[in-house]
Design a protein around this motif. Structure first.
Motif, short mmCIF file in Angstrom:
data_model
loop_
_atom_site.label_atom_id
_atom_site.label_comp_id
_atom_site.label_asym_id
_atom_site.label_seq_id
_atom_site.Cartn_x
_atom_site.Cartn_y
_atom_site.Cartn_z
N SER A 82 0.81 -1.23 0.00
CA SER A 82 0.00 0.00 0.00
C SER A 82 0.84 1.27 0.00
CB SER A 82 -0.92 0.01 1.22
OG SER A 82 -0.19 0.21 2.41
N SER A 83 2.12 1.13 0.34
CA SER A 83 2.98 2.31 0.35
C SER A 83 4.03 2.29 -0.76
CB SER A 83 3.67 2.44 1.72
OG SER A 83 4.43 1.30 2.02
N TRP A 84 3.83 1.43 -1.76
CA TRP A 84 4.74 1.46 -2.91
C TRP A 84 4.78 2.87 -3.49
CZ3 TRP A 84 3.07 -3.62 -5.91
CH2 TRP A 84 3.71 -4.72 -5.31
N PRO A 85 5.98 3.45 -3.65
CA PRO A 85 6.11 4.86 -4.02
C PRO A 85 6.06 5.14 -5.53
CG PRO A 85 8.28 3.96 -3.55
CD PRO A 85 7.30 2.84 -3.35
N TRP A 86 5.90 4.11 -6.35
CA TRP A 86 6.00 4.31 -7.78
C TRP A 86 4.65 4.73 -8.38
CZ3 TRP A 86 7.41 -0.71 -5.79
CH2 TRP A 86 8.74 -0.75 -5.34
N ALA A 87 4.71 5.53 -9.42
CA ALA A 87 3.49 6.06 -10.05
C ALA A 87 2.58 4.94 -10.56
CB ALA A 87 3.86 6.99 -11.20
N TRP A 88 3.19 3.88 -11.12
CA TRP A 88 2.38 2.79 -11.66
C TRP A 88 1.66 2.01 -10.56
CZ3 TRP A 88 3.49 -1.99 -9.80
CH2 TRP A 88 4.78 -2.21 -9.27
N ALA A 89 2.09 2.22 -9.30
CA ALA A 89 1.51 1.44 -8.18
C ALA A 89 0.50 2.25 -7.37
CB ALA A 89 2.63 0.93 -7.29
N ASN A 90 0.05 3.37 -7.90
CA ASN A 90 -0.91 4.20 -7.15
C ASN A 90 -2.17 3.42 -6.76
OD1 ASN A 90 0.71 6.44 -7.21
ND2 ASN A 90 -0.24 7.34 -9.03
N TRP A 91 -2.53 2.43 -7.56
CA TRP A 91 -3.73 1.64 -7.28
C TRP A 91 -3.62 0.85 -5.97
CZ3 TRP A 91 -3.12 -3.76 -7.28
CH2 TRP A 91 -1.89 -4.22 -7.77
N THR A 92 -2.40 0.66 -5.45
CA THR A 92 -2.23 -0.09 -4.20
C THR A 92 -2.44 0.78 -2.96
OG1 THR A 92 0.16 0.35 -4.04
CG2 THR A 92 -0.53 -1.57 -5.33
N HIS A 93 -2.45 2.10 -3.13
CA HIS A 93 -2.48 3.00 -1.97
C HIS A 93 -3.79 2.92 -1.19
CE1 HIS A 93 0.83 5.68 -3.97
NE2 HIS A 93 1.24 4.47 -3.68
N SER A 94 -4.81 2.37 -1.82
CA SER A 94 -6.11 2.27 -1.13
C SER A 94 -6.22 1.00 -0.28
CB SER A 94 -7.24 2.28 -2.17
OG SER A 94 -7.13 1.16 -3.04
N PHE A 95 -5.15 0.19 -0.25
CA PHE A 95 -5.21 -1.08 0.46
C PHE A 95 -5.14 -0.94 1.98
CE2 PHE A 95 -3.22 -3.64 -3.32
CZ PHE A 95 -4.41 -3.45 -4.03
N PHE A 96 -4.58 0.18 2.45
CA PHE A 96 -4.31 0.30 3.88
C PHE A 96 -4.53 1.75 4.32
CE2 PHE A 96 -1.45 0.74 7.57
CZ PHE A 96 -1.76 -0.40 8.30
N LYS A 97 -5.38 1.95 5.30
CA LYS A 97 -5.65 3.30 5.80
C LYS A 97 -5.89 3.28 7.31
CE LYS A 97 -7.50 5.51 1.63
NZ LYS A 97 -8.68 6.14 0.99
N ASN A 98 -5.33 4.29 8.00
CA ASN A 98 -5.53 4.46 9.45
C ASN A 98 -5.20 3.19 10.24
OD1 ASN A 98 -6.53 7.11 8.97
ND2 ASN A 98 -8.56 6.26 8.53
N GLY A 99 -4.13 2.52 9.83
CA GLY A 99 -3.68 1.35 10.57
C GLY A 99 -4.44 0.07 10.30
N ASN A 100 -5.37 0.09 9.35
CA ASN A 100 -6.19 -1.09 9.07
C ASN A 100 -6.22 -1.41 7.57
OD1 ASN A 100 -7.37 -1.78 11.75
ND2 ASN A 100 -8.18 0.30 11.59
N ILE A 101 -6.40 -2.68 7.27
CA ILE A 101 -6.59 -3.11 5.88
C ILE A 101 -7.98 -2.69 5.43
CG2 ILE A 101 -6.83 -5.14 4.38
CD1 ILE A 101 -3.96 -4.61 5.10
#
Length: 501
Positions: A82-101
Motif C-alpha cells: 500500500s505504500s509502494w512509491p512508484w506512479a504505476w503502483a498508485n492503485w495499491t495505496h487504497s489497500f491500507f488506511k488508518n492502521g487497518n486493511i
C-alpha cells in the motif's frame, strides 16, 4: 517499530525476554516431539496426559493462533504494498488506511491466503523447495538492510545518555512490548518442526536441531534488526514526537528513503511482498496438520482429518483453515491486533506442554524417549510461569478477549460429548478443572493488575508479577497432579511403540 513505540530503545531487552520465554517453552516440546513424531503433534500431546477436554482446550488455543498466523503474513505484505512509491503502483495505496486493511486490501489478502494454501495442496516436495528459496530472501535482505542502514544513518545517541532516556516508558513497557508488539509470535516458527514431526528425517537428532536453529537464527536477526531500527531513526524525529509518535507504514523502507538509499527501499518493498510467503506457506502446512490432528480426539468432524492418499496432505483441513483465516482477518484488520491475538492464544496452548512432559515422566516411565531432557524438573515449572507472565503482558482487554474466544470452543466439545453419550465426561472435567480455573484467574488478574498493563491498578507493578509467579506454581502442581489414564494414553502408547530410543 511496534516494539520501539511501546518500550523505546529498551525494546532490545524485549527481544531477549521473548527469546528466553519461547526458548524455555520449546525446550519442553523437544522431548514430546521426539517421543511422538506425528503430524500435528502440538494438538495431541495434552490429551495424552490429561484426557480429551484439556487436549481440546490446548489444541483449540493453538489452532486459533495458527489460523491467525496465515492472514497476518498476508496483511504484512499488503501493508507494504500500500505504500509502494512508484506512479504505476498508485492503485495499491487504497489497500491500507488508518492502521487497518481496507475492503480492497482485504481482497488482496484473500488472494494471498489462497496462494499459501494452493502451494501446500499438491506436495510436500513443492513446499520444501518453495520455502528453501524464500529463506534466502528472509535472511539475505535483513542482513543487507542492517549493513546499509548502519553505514548511512548510525545514531548510537538514540539509545540515550541516561537510564530514563534508554527506558523512557519504564521497565514495565519492556515486558508489555514482548507480548503486545508481536515479539512472542515472531519466535513461533519452532512449532512447524513439531507439527510436521512424522515428516522429519531422524527425529531424535533433527527435531531438537530444527527447534534450536530456528529460534537462534531468528533471535540474532531480530536483535540486530531492532538495534538497527533504533539507531537509524533520525534523532530529530525522536526529539519531535518521542518513540510513541513514530509511525511508519513501511518501517524499514521508509527509513531507507529518509536516508536516501532508494535502491534499498525498492529491495525492501520487494522482500516485504515475497518474504511473508515463506512464513504463510509454512504455517498453512502446519495449521492443516494441526486441525487434522484435532479430529482424532473425536471432538471434531472426521472429514477434517482426511489425508489425501496420493500426496499425504490434509487437503480438507487446509481448505477449511483458508476460509476461517479469511473470516479472522475480516474481523481483525490491524497487524498489531492480529499479533496480540496470536501471542496470547499461543501462550495459553503452551501452558499445557510443561505439565504434560512432566506428567508423562510419571505416567509413562517406560515409554521410548529418544531425547531425555536432564533439566526438565526445573525447566517445566519455569516454562509454565513464564508463559503465564507473558499472557498477562498482553494487557487488558486482549487477555480476556482471547480467553473468551478459547472458552467459546467448549460448546463444540460438549456437543461431541453428548454424541459420545457422555462417556468419562466427569472424569475429563475433573482433570481439566485446573486449566479452566487458571484461565479465569488470569482474566481477573489482567483486570485488577497494574495500570502498566491496562489493569485497574488494584495490584501495583511489580507486585502483580510476584502474585502471578506464586499462583502459577500452585496451578502447575495442581495441573501435574490432575493427570489421568484415558483412551488417549493408549493412543500415545501406540505412537511411541514405533519410536527408536
Amino acid at each position: 517499530m511496534e516494539a520501539a513505540s511501546v518500550a523505546g530503545p529498551a525494546a532490545i531487552f524485549s527481544w531477549i525476554i521473548g527469546f528466553v520465554v519461547i526458548g524455555v517453552i520449546a525446550y519442553n516440546y523437544i522431548e514430546l516431539g521426539t517421543m511422538f513424531p506425528e503430524s500435528g503433534g502440538m494438538s495431541k500431546f495434552a490429551q495424552y496426559s490429561h484426557g480429551s477436554l484439556v487436549g481440546f482446550i490446548a489444541s483449540w488455543a493453538n489452532w486459533i493462533s495458527l489460523i491467525t498466523l496465515i492472514p497476518i503474513e498476508a496483511v504484512a505484505a499488503v501493508q507494504y504494498m500500500s505504500s509502494w512509491p512508484w506512479a504505476w503502483a498508485n492503485w495499491t495505496h487504497s489497500f491500507f488506511k488508518n492502521g487497518n486493511i481496507t475492503t480492497s486490501g482485504l481482497l488482496v489478502v484473500f488472494c494471498f491466503i489462497l496462494i499459501f494454501t494452493l502451494l501446500n495442496y499438491w506436495s510436500v516436495t513443492l513446499l520444501t523447495r518453495f520455502t528453501s528459496l524464500i529463506s534466502i530472501f528472509k535472511i539475505a535482505v535483513p542482513l543487507i538492510t542492517i549493513i546499509f542502514l548502519t553505514l548511512s544513518g548510525f545514531h548510537p545517541e538514540n539509545y540515550g545518555k541516561s537510564l530514563s532516556e534508554f527506558m523512557p516508558y519504564g521497565s514495565a513497557s519492556i515486558f508489555a512490548a514482548t507480548s503486545a508488539s508481536g515479539i512472542i509470535f515472531s519466535f513461533n516458527a519452532f512449532q512447524t518442526v513439531i507439527n510436521m514431526g512424522n515428516e522429519v528425517e531422524n527425529p531424535k537428532k533433527n527435531i531438537g536441531l530444527g527447534v534450536g536453529l530456528s529460534l537462534s537464527i531468528s533471535a540474532v536477526l531480530y536483535l540486530v534488526l531492532q538495534s538497527t531500527f533504533i539507531t537509524s531513526v533520525p534523532t530529530a524525529l525522536i526529539t519531535q514526537s518521542g518513540w510513541h509518535g513514530i509511525n511508519f507504514e513501511s518501517p524499514f523502507a521508509d527509513l531507507a528513503i529518509l536516508l536516501g538509499i532508494h535502491w534499498l527501499s525498492v529491495l525492501l518493498y520487494l522482500d516485504a511482498f515475497i518474504s511473508p510467503f515463506g512464513t504463510g506457506v509454512s504455517f498453512a502446512a502446519s495449521t492443516g496438520r494441526a486441525l487434522a490432528a484435532m479430529s482424532s480426539n473425536n471432538h471434531f468432524p472426521k472429514i477434517l482429518g482426511r489425508i489425501n492418499a496420493k500426496y499425504g496432505i490434509p487437503r480438507v483441513a487446509m481448505a477449511f483453515n483458508a476460509v476461517l483465516s479469511m473470516v479472522m482477518v475480516s474481523i481483525f484488520r490491524s497487524w498489531g491486533t492480529l499479533a496480540s491475538v496470536i501471542s496470547t492464544s499461543t501462550l495459553i496452548a503452551y501452558l499445557t506442554g510443561p505439565i504434560t512432559v512432566v506428567s508423562l515422566r510419571k505416567m509413562a516411565s517406560r515409554f521410548n524417549r529418544p531425547v531425555r531432557l536432564k533439566a526438565i524438573k526445573f525447566m517445566a515449572p519455569l516454562a509454565f510461569i513464564l508463559a503465564s507472565l507473558a499472557i498477562y503482558w498482553a494487557m487488558w482487554p486482549t487477555t480476556v478477549e482471547v480467553i473468551l474466544v478459547i472458552l467459546l470452543g467448549l460448546p463444540i466439545f460438549i456437543y461431541y460429548e453428548w454424541r459420545l453419550h457422555w462417556k468419562e465426561t466427569m472424569k475429563q472435567l475433573r482433570s481439566s478443572l485446573w486449566l479452566i480455573v487458571y484461565l479465569i484467574f488470569l482474566s481477573v488478574m489482567s483486570y485488577i493488575g497494574s495500570d502498566n498493563f491496562n489493569g485497574r491498578n488494584l495490584i501495583h507493578y511489580p507486585l502483580d508479577f510476584i502474585v502471578i509467579i506464586i499462583v502459577a506454581f500452585i496451578f502447575y502442581i495442581w495441573g501435574m497432579r490432575s493427570r489421568i489414564i484415558t483412551v488417549s494414553f493408549g493412543n500415545a502408547q501406540e505412537v511411541n511403540k514405533h519410536v527408536k530410543k
